[in-house]
Structures are given as structure tokens and as C-alpha cells.
Design a protein around this motif. Structure first.
Motif, mmCIF file in Angstrom:
data_model
loop_
_atom_site.group_PDB
_atom_site.id
_atom_site.type_symbol
_atom_site.label_atom_id
_atom_site.label_comp_id
_atom_site.label_asym_id
_atom_site.label_seq_id
_atom_site.Cartn_x
_atom_site.Cartn_y
_atom_site.Cartn_z
ATOM 1 N N LEU A 1 2.784 6.349 6.531
ATOM 2 C CA LEU A 1 2.639 5.028 6.409
ATOM 3 C C LEU A 1 3.195 4.196 7.819
ATOM 4 C CD1 LEU A 1 2.721 4.023 2.544
ATOM 5 C CD2 LEU A 1 0.776 3.894 3.933
ATOM 6 N N ASP A 2 4.496 4.808 8.088
ATOM 7 C CA ASP A 2 4.968 4.486 9.124
ATOM 8 C C ASP A 2 4.298 4.566 10.401
ATOM 9 O OD1 ASP A 2 7.325 3.201 10.599
ATOM 10 O OD2 ASP A 2 7.973 5.248 10.830
ATOM 11 N N ARG B 1 4.842 -3.794 -0.576
ATOM 12 C CA ARG B 1 4.705 -3.481 0.920
ATOM 13 C C ARG B 1 6.165 -3.942 1.513
ATOM 14 N NH1 ARG B 1 -0.342 -4.390 3.604
ATOM 15 N NH2 ARG B 1 1.157 -3.981 5.415
ATOM 16 N N ARG C 1 7.460 11.080 -1.824
ATOM 17 C CA ARG C 1 7.885 9.545 -1.012
ATOM 18 C C ARG C 1 8.282 9.778 0.231
ATOM 19 N NH1 ARG C 1 11.058 8.102 -6.272
ATOM 20 N NH2 ARG C 1 9.520 6.978 -7.581
ATOM 21 N N ARG D 1 -3.304 0.597 7.937
ATOM 22 C CA ARG D 1 -2.164 0.397 7.044
ATOM 23 C C ARG D 1 -2.641 -0.554 5.883
ATOM 24 N NH1 ARG D 1 2.507 1.361 9.044
ATOM 25 N NH2 ARG D 1 2.573 -1.024 10.022
ATOM 26 N N GLU E 1 8.915 -3.941 6.599
ATOM 27 C CA GLU E 1 8.290 -2.884 6.196
ATOM 28 C C GLU E 1 8.434 -1.662 6.784
ATOM 29 O OE1 GLU E 1 3.451 -2.700 4.501
ATOM 30 O OE2 GLU E 1 3.912 -3.298 6.522
ATOM 31 N N ASP F 1 13.287 5.761 -3.555
ATOM 32 C CA ASP F 1 12.407 4.339 -3.640
ATOM 33 C C ASP F 1 13.231 3.181 -4.320
ATOM 34 O OD1 ASP F 1 10.380 2.824 -3.314
ATOM 35 O OD2 ASP F 1 9.131 3.669 -4.974
ATOM 36 N N ALA G 1 5.876 7.996 3.010
ATOM 37 C CA ALA G 1 6.439 6.827 3.708
ATOM 38 C C ALA G 1 6.492 7.176 5.044
ATOM 39 C CB ALA G 1 7.921 6.462 3.160
ATOM 40 N N GLN H 1 11.765 -0.068 5.886
ATOM 41 C CA GLN H 1 11.510 0.352 4.475
ATOM 42 C C GLN H 1 10.878 1.794 4.487
ATOM 43 O OE1 GLN H 1 9.476 -2.208 1.472
ATOM 44 N NE2 GLN H 1 9.887 -0.703 -0.005
ATOM 45 N N TYR H 2 9.790 1.884 5.051
ATOM 46 C CA TYR H 2 9.106 3.130 5.225
ATOM 47 C C TYR H 2 10.146 4.218 5.622
ATOM 48 C CZ TYR H 2 4.908 0.822 3.750
ATOM 49 O OH TYR H 2 3.909 0.063 2.902
#
Length: 194
Positions: free
Chosen positions: A136-137, A46, A129, A144, A96, A109, A133, A99-100
């Protein structure tokens, strides 16, 4: 002071160990030993490895401090621990999201730490990826959280709901909604590369 005999853990024994730790605090080490790697791995996925040590350690400190409030009717402590970890991760939400966003831009990654992570990160996953990502963002925080508890921590939707303090039906709805974005992102990625 008498030596404490370690309690071997069997599936479903978590409540027994937690109850014993109320009288013998050192017995809580059994819970730590059983789940630390899983909680640390979840936090690393995460937030990245730099914050995982802190989140995992703090998860068990909070769990130890709150063990007197643990529902002893629940034999499995995993959802409880993942709930604590998810709350701590929420404090690090900005890291987090960064990072995404970085993964979405670069498609690279962070280095895998275990053999299983290295194997899982190959082939088609490399192409997915960035879009994953980004999906997810763009996802709502609650969606999430449920998705990642089910996908990465391997909790059931019921357990994810327990971990997050939401009804099972809400967890299932969030999971259903959350699964649509990655599917759409993957569909677009593989259509472009096909």
C-alpha cells in the motif's frame, strides 16, 4: 418553531433527505446518522483512530455546506460522502504513509476497535500485515484510493470513480493495477511461510 418530524431513511432516500435539508437543515441529521459510522470506520482504517474523529466530522461539515450542489439524481449519497472523506484523507496522506511504513516494519496493527475488526485481523492476516502495508505504501495515491474505497468502503468501481471524480473506466484500470501489488506481496509472504 415547529418540531421537525424525522424522516426514516430507506435505501435510495438520500437524495430526498438532502433535498429536504435545503429547506429544513436539521433533516440532514438523517444522512449523518446513516453514514457516520461507515465514514468514521473508513477514516480510521486509512489514518488510524486518532485522526478518524476529525476526518469524519469534517466530512459531514463539508457535505452539509455543499448539499445545495448535491446531484439529486443520485439516490445514494455514499459515493459523494466517501469522495469528500477521500479528499480530506489526502490532506493527511503523510500520516497514512507513515502508518503503512510502520506497519511494514513491525507487522503490528493498531488495536482493533470493534469485534468485527478483531475477528478480521486474526490468523493469516497477521502474517500478511507487513507485506500488505508495504504494498500500500508503494502504490500510487490514486490507485490506493480506488482500492481502499472498493475494499474497505465496499463501493463499486463506478461508485469509487464517482467519489474521486474520475471516469468509471479509469477507476477500473486503477483498481486492476492496484490489486497486483497486494497479490504479489501476499504470494511472496505465503511462499516464504509455506
Amino acid at each position: 418553531m415547529a418540531a421537525v418530524t424525522p424522516v426514516p431513511l430507506r435505501a435510495g432516500d438520500d437524495a430526498t433527505v438532502i433535498e429536504r435539508s435545503l429547506r429544513e437543515p436539521e433533516a440532514f441529521a438523517g444522512i449523518f446518522d446513516r453514514y457516520y459510522d461507515a465514514i468514521h470506520g473508513y477514516a480510521a482504517r486509512r489514518l488510524g483512530p486518532s485522526l478518524a474523529d476529525d476526518v469524519a466530522a469534517e466530512t459531514f461539515l463539508v457535505a452539509f455546506d455543499r448539499r445545495d450542489g448535491y446531484d439529486l439524481g443520485r439516490a445514494d449519497a455514499r459515493p459523494w460522502l466517501y469522495g469528500i472523506a477521500s479528499n480530506l484523507i489526502a490532506r493527511h496522506r503523510r500520516a497514512e504513509v507513515r502508518q503503512y511504513r510502520a506497519l511494514a516494519r513491525t507487522g503490528v496493527d493498531t488495536p482493533a476497535e470493534s469485534h468485527a475488526d478483531r475477528v478480521a485481523g486474526r490468523l493469516d492476516a497477521r502474517a500478511a500485515r507487513g507485506p500488505m502495508a508495504a504494498a500500500l505504501d508503494d502504490m500510487a495515491d490514486g490507485d490506493r484510493d480506488v482500492l481502499l474505497l472498493v475494499a474497505w468502503a465496499q463501493l463499486t468501481p463506478q461508485e469509487a470513480g464517482d467519489a474521486l471524480g474520475i471516469p468509471a473506466g479509469t477507476a477500473r484500470s486503477r483498481l486492476h493495477r492496484a490489486r497486483r501489488r497486494p497479490r504479489a506481496a501476499l504470494g511472496e509472504t505465503f511462499e516464504e511461510t509455506a
